[in-house]
Design an enzyme around this catalytic site. Structure first.
Site, PDB file in Angstrom:
ATOM      1  N   GLU A 160      54.381  -1.029 -11.243  1.00  0.00           N
ATOM      2  CA  GLU A 160      53.948  -1.781  -9.987  1.00  0.00           C
ATOM      3  C   GLU A 160      54.769  -2.236  -9.060  1.00  0.00           C
ATOM      4  O   GLU A 160      54.658  -2.412  -8.048  1.00  0.00           O
ATOM      5  CB  GLU A 160      53.022  -3.079 -10.744  1.00  0.00           C
ATOM      6  CG  GLU A 160      51.576  -2.550 -11.206  1.00  0.00           C
ATOM      7  CD  GLU A 160      50.828  -2.072 -10.107  1.00  0.00           C
ATOM      8  OE1 GLU A 160      50.986  -2.269  -9.099  1.00  0.00           O
ATOM      9  OE2 GLU A 160      50.299  -0.973 -10.508  1.00  0.00           O
ATOM     10  N   CYS A 201      40.523   6.614   1.619  1.00  0.00           N
ATOM     11  CA  CYS A 201      40.415   5.697   2.690  1.00  0.00           C
ATOM     12  C   CYS A 201      42.035   5.424   3.111  1.00  0.00           C
ATOM     13  O   CYS A 201      42.140   4.374   3.197  1.00  0.00           O
ATOM     14  CB  CYS A 201      39.796   4.550   2.192  1.00  0.00           C
ATOM     15  SG  CYS A 201      39.307   3.466   3.459  1.00  0.00           S
ATOM     16  N   CYS A 219      33.772  10.360   0.558  1.00  0.00           N
ATOM     17  CA  CYS A 219      33.964   8.944   0.109  1.00  0.00           C
ATOM     18  C   CYS A 219      32.828   8.645  -0.711  1.00  0.00           C
ATOM     19  O   CYS A 219      31.584   8.595  -0.302  1.00  0.00           O
ATOM     20  CB  CYS A 219      34.475   8.021   1.221  1.00  0.00           C
ATOM     21  SG  CYS A 219      34.405   6.296   0.480  1.00  0.00           S
ATOM     22  N   CYS A 234      35.728  10.139   5.158  1.00  0.00           N
ATOM     23  CA  CYS A 234      34.329   9.531   4.847  1.00  0.00           C
ATOM     24  C   CYS A 234      33.496  10.502   4.415  1.00  0.00           C
ATOM     25  O   CYS A 234      32.625  10.269   3.483  1.00  0.00           O
ATOM     26  CB  CYS A 234      34.091   9.135   6.074  1.00  0.00           C
ATOM     27  SG  CYS A 234      35.111   7.686   6.917  1.00  0.00           S
ATOM     28  N   CYS A 281      29.446   1.588   3.363  1.00  0.00           N
ATOM     29  CA  CYS A 281      30.638   1.178   3.921  1.00  0.00           C
ATOM     30  C   CYS A 281      30.161   0.788   5.476  1.00  0.00           C
ATOM     31  O   CYS A 281      29.622   1.562   6.144  1.00  0.00           O
ATOM     32  CB  CYS A 281      31.674   2.360   3.907  1.00  0.00           C
ATOM     33  SG  CYS A 281      33.011   2.071   5.076  1.00  0.00           S
TER      34      CYS A 281
HETATM   35 FE1  SF4 Z   1      37.079   4.377   4.043  1.00  0.00          FE
HETATM   36 FE2  SF4 Z   1      34.364   3.689   4.476  1.00  0.00          FE
HETATM   37 FE3  SF4 Z   1      35.285   5.904   5.063  1.00  0.00          FE
HETATM   38 FE4  SF4 Z   1      34.938   5.467   2.486  1.00  0.00          FE
HETATM   39  S1  SF4 Z   1      33.444   5.556   4.302  1.00  0.00           S
HETATM   40  S2  SF4 Z   1      36.745   6.411   3.417  1.00  0.00           S
HETATM   41  S3  SF4 Z   1      35.573   3.292   2.709  1.00  0.00           S
HETATM   42  S4  SF4 Z   1      36.091   3.993   5.877  1.00  0.00           S
END
Ligand code: SF4
Length: 358
Positions: free
Chosen positions: A42, A197, A207, A204, A213
């Site tokens: 970390e 992201c 995602c 997206c 989102c």
């Molecule tokens: Fe990021 Fe939202 Fe796109 Fe997912 S949907 S990659 S959280 S911007």
């Protein structure tokens, strides 16, 4: 659902955990629950990429496999291993924390945010990561990746670094961290920020939280996070001397605290107003009680976090330099020694350039 909380928080961890099972990264520090190793990773990952950290992490553990091994090392050994990773206060804090834990806690890491965050170099987010990853406790984190994910997930439209954002983002981070499997959840949200992201062009389509989102729903993914205007980075001009004698090269060690603390460098001087680089080099040579003729050796440009450095270098051959050698901060070092000393970035470049010219 309130306007501030536009979706069920349980949905986030449920979706992320399912995704993480298939897509999570296999990283060297994921093979362990040892808090020493988690803490080390970390700290190394603060302001540094995974790819850059991996070889350092492995070398570090090879030399210091346990907390007591690190605590009993010298600061010079630790900084030498750290050389090239940047932000050297991290290495000094690692060493201090290891010594403090061994002296005061019998080498055990505390298991509370407050006690962890009281240790040198451990902020609230790093404390949360250690608690969640090493001890599987539900502690939120807010590193750069998670901050970006939350800004988009909740469509935060203001400066993400403001005091107000800080308060709100921590509240959201806390609300989303599940009681169940915080170890996996923390790594999942880190991975989402690193792999999907991403800062530019988030993926997206792949995602796992796309459906909830808010940035995606509102067509704002390209606009968030809001970019702050960066202050102009100052340029610092210096002159440096590569002093060569039969005893080797003249180097000095910087004081342990402060910028580039504990690292080694050639003698340097900030370029005084009204002097040419050559005149400043001659002044520096005289300040060192040395005599010799200056030969232009090159220019080095190097970017540090808060300034850019332009370094004009001169090579000087001197016969003997006992007066300087007696001064505590300066030392003559053979080229073999110099290869192994932790030189800071600009001066390592200067030495490499000099070696390539010969
Ligand atoms: Fe990021 Fe939202 Fe796109 Fe997912 S949907 S990659 S959280 S911007």
């Amino acid at each position: 659902m309130s306007e501030e909380f536009p979706f069920d928080p349980v949905e986030v961890s449920r979706r992320l955990l399912a995704w993480y099972g298939n897509e999570g990264r296999d990283l060297p520090w994921r093979q362990t629950r040892d808090p020493y190793r988690i803490w080390l990773s970390e700290i190394m990952l603060q302001q540094t990429t995974v790819a850059a950290v991996i070889p350092y992490y492995e070398r570090f553990l090879h030399q210091f496999p346990t907390l007591p091994a690190l605590a009993s090392a010298s600061l010079d050994e630790v900084i030498t291993l750290w050389a090239g990773l940047g932000y050297y206060s991290r290495a000094r804090n690692l060493h201090r924390t290891a010594q403090q834990l061994v002296a005061e806690q019998g080498g055990a890491f505390p298991e509370s945010i407050v006690a962890l965050a009281a240790l040198p170099g451990i902020g609230r987010s790093t404390a949360g990561a250690i608690l969640a990853i090493a001890f599987d406790k539900p502690a939120p984190i807010l590193d750069g990746n998670v901050r970006r994910v939350l800004v988009r997930l909740f469509a935060w439209m203001d400066d993400p670094r403001s005091a107000q954002a800080e308060k709100q983002l921590w509240a959201w981070a806390e609300a989303l961290t599940p009681e169940d499997r915080p170890h996996d959840y923390t790594q999942a949200i880190m991975d989402l920020g690193a792999m999907v992201c991403t800062p530019r062009a988030p993926d997206c389509d792949d995602c796992p939280v796309q459906k909830i989102c808010q940035a995606f729903q509102k067509g704002l993914t390209a606009d968030l996070p809001v970019v702050r205007k960066k202050p102009k980075i100052p340029v610092r001009q210096q002159v440096g001397l590569i002093v060569c004698s039969p005893d080797g090269f003249l180097l000095r060690q910087r004081p342990p605290e402060g910028l580039l603390g504990g690292l080694w460098e050639f003698p340097t001087l900030d370029l005084p107003a009204g002097l040419t680089a050559e005149q400043a080099g001659a002044r520096l040579l005289s300040d060192l009680s040395l005599r010799g003729s200056l030969k232009k050796s090159g220019e080095i440009r190097h970017a540090y976090s808060h300034f850019k450095l332009e370094l004009s270098l001169f090579k000087v051959d001197v016969g003997s330099a006992e007066k300087v050698a007696e001064s505590s901060e300066y030392r003559f070092c053979s080229s073999t020694e110099l290869e192994h000393l932790p030189l800071h970035g600009a001066h390592r470049k200067a030495y490499n350039q000099l070696s390539n010219d010969h």
